[in-house]
Write a protein that holds these residues in place. Sequence first.
Motif, short mmCIF file in Angstrom:
data_model
loop_
_atom_site.label_atom_id
_atom_site.label_comp_id
_atom_site.label_asym_id
_atom_site.label_seq_id
_atom_site.Cartn_x
_atom_site.Cartn_y
_atom_site.Cartn_z
N GLU A 136 0.80 -1.07 0.04
CA GLU A 136 -0.16 -0.07 -0.02
C GLU A 136 0.97 1.28 -0.12
N GLU A 185 -6.60 -7.65 -0.39
CA GLU A 185 -6.87 -7.84 1.07
C GLU A 185 -8.63 -7.23 1.19
N TRP A 219 -9.34 0.48 12.57
CA TRP A 219 -8.93 1.78 12.35
C TRP A 219 -10.13 2.81 12.13
N GLU A 236 -3.31 -3.69 15.74
CA GLU A 236 -4.34 -4.42 14.80
C GLU A 236 -4.98 -5.66 15.54
N HIS A 268 -8.51 -6.26 14.78
CA HIS A 268 -8.93 -6.37 13.52
C HIS A 268 -9.13 -7.62 12.98
#
Length: 694
Positions: free
Chosen positions: A173, A329, A337, A377, A380
Amino acid sequence: MVHPTTAVAPGRDSLAGAIQPTARRWPAVQGIAYGGDYNPEQWPEATWAHDVALMAGAGVSMVTVGVFSWALLEPSPGTYEFGWLDRVMDLLAAHDIAVDLATATASPPPWFSRRQPESLPITRDGQRLWPGARQAFCPSSAAYRTASTALASSLATRYANHPALVMWHVNNEYGCHTCECFCDVSAAAFRRWLLDRYGDLGRLNEAWGTAFWSQHYYEWEEILPPRLAPAHGNPTQNLDWRRFSSDELLECFKSERDAVRKITPELPITTNFMGAFKPVDYFAWAREEDVVSNDHYLLGADRAGEVQLAMSADLVRSVGDGGPWILMEHSASAVNWQQRNLAKAPGQLRRNSLSHVARGADAVCFFQWRASRSGSEKFHSGMVPHAGTDTKVWREVAELGANLRALAEVAGSRVVCDTAIVWDWAAWWAVELDSHPSADVTYLALMRATYDALWELGVTVDFVRPDADLSAYRLVLVPSLYLVSDEAAANLTNYVEAGGHLVCNFFSGIVDVNDAVRLGGYPGAFRQLLGVRVEEFFPLPEGATVTLSDGSTGQVWTELLHPEGADVVATYADGPLPGAPAVTRHHYGQGVAHYVTTFRDVATNRRFLRAVCDEAGVDGPIIAAAGVEVVRRRAGAASYLFVINHTEQEAEVPASGHELLTGARIDRDLVVAAGGVAVVREDVHAIAATLGRG
Ligand code: GAL
């Protein structure tokens, strides 16, 4: 030191079916690849065998390994610890799971930042960003480029012949957190980029309009990044900075790509995009990749999440020229987030995944395999949740694996559209510069208004550059194109002249590539095409609406327009310009160009676009209830109809053929359960009957 791998691993031949060696381009894996980011370094080694057994059971065929492993792979400069990765790669190969190997360069380790403090990025207002999170590197840092490229080369050398390796995942990314750096090294790189673009200072001064506010440059060294300044900065400097920053990150990608390509020329190389991500021009980037890949996450605040998802998928397919792409992803359930991280409802994981497939994805991957225990994370979602496998998420992950296997024959087919939306990163950057008539004119809001209406009408679209060959399209939409080159303006004009249908929104065609206003009346570049002349903009106060003669309402913008050949379709009934034309229609050459001067209400916009689609003879939609997504992929004579029911009611869609997920034969009426998905390999004779709008 780099050792050749000592791993005892089966040769590629023994990897029955899953891994296909060599083709430089995707596909690297047969059928629709399935998997996610696998971060085994976060877990005791004893977990790994359990992981791969679960993967095999769920039909996982490809995982991305090593995205954030730099610190563990290279504990000190030039010293590599590949042992653990060897074992992971071997284990995956032994279970016939292919590896999309990351170059591991997205997060430089603390030792690197300590040794090379100048590589840390500096913000517009002069703040240094410190290590402790990720992506703490300046895109122009020579030390970063050298170190990241060396790591990429070492990984390629180490695993070149490893049977699990099927493709490269460069970095991660790009620009997600650090898309620009304002340090002195970046300033020097910016000057080199400008020298390349303009050749000499005279041209730069002209292009930037530096006669304004005493900004004339006499020496290259006087030119800086657009750092925090007392007032509005030079717009063209800011625009060029955006161009430079996208290019500079691309140079980072290219240096790693070239390093691995040299060693493994046969393997496809990608880096994961982020859909409608402003800082990076993905049209330019996609040309540098073997296959494009995308990351997509639902935003809880966006109530039309499935539409936002579809737009991201269509955009990424389009930047990759319509070829199959990789969903690198997305999330099995909540992310961590956002302010409030919404878990996915039962069935939503499947609908989301198959929407991407409907729109061209030939791989469905998640971030990440196993939800982390530590780190920022840890809340997540993962394919394997904290609660383990007796869970909604795991059952849906396993079900999806079976579904994707049933859809294997869809891989390689393409989405074919006859409607296109013009998309251009430079126009996005430029329209959102400051000191404009209204801060309420924002690129994505305009894009979404058009895209959402077409989604609801069941019209699938490609996104195209303004200078693309448009001859395959019956209808071209221009929701926002403030900046346009002369060539692109001529391209759009020629398209209509030759019989195309086009819809253009306000504040388009206003400036040239240097952000200089096109004189003689707005919308400069499109006056002839649209048959209008606008003498002054009348943007509206925040939240204000105006009424049009057809009873519809507008927001954000109005303008004082004089028809010069165009017919007036609607006028303003109130607001600052009562009686002035609001919507026009111009027969130009063999085609028709519509112009809309305000941000119209949703229902009117949908009705209007429906009428325009009819007039242009656009294919589809198949008649379906609101909230039922219908998309086709085709390959030669084969056609696959995807029906994704986002509603809480059963949906019926006309279709005949073979339903791939259940194996059922469908004759005329396909019934899709509330929240369900169906994919029909259509009988060829039935397709013509379902095309055409009802
Ligand atoms: C992406 C990133 C992943 C992970 C994910 C969480 O932006 O590439 O590494 O952080 O977001 O949603």
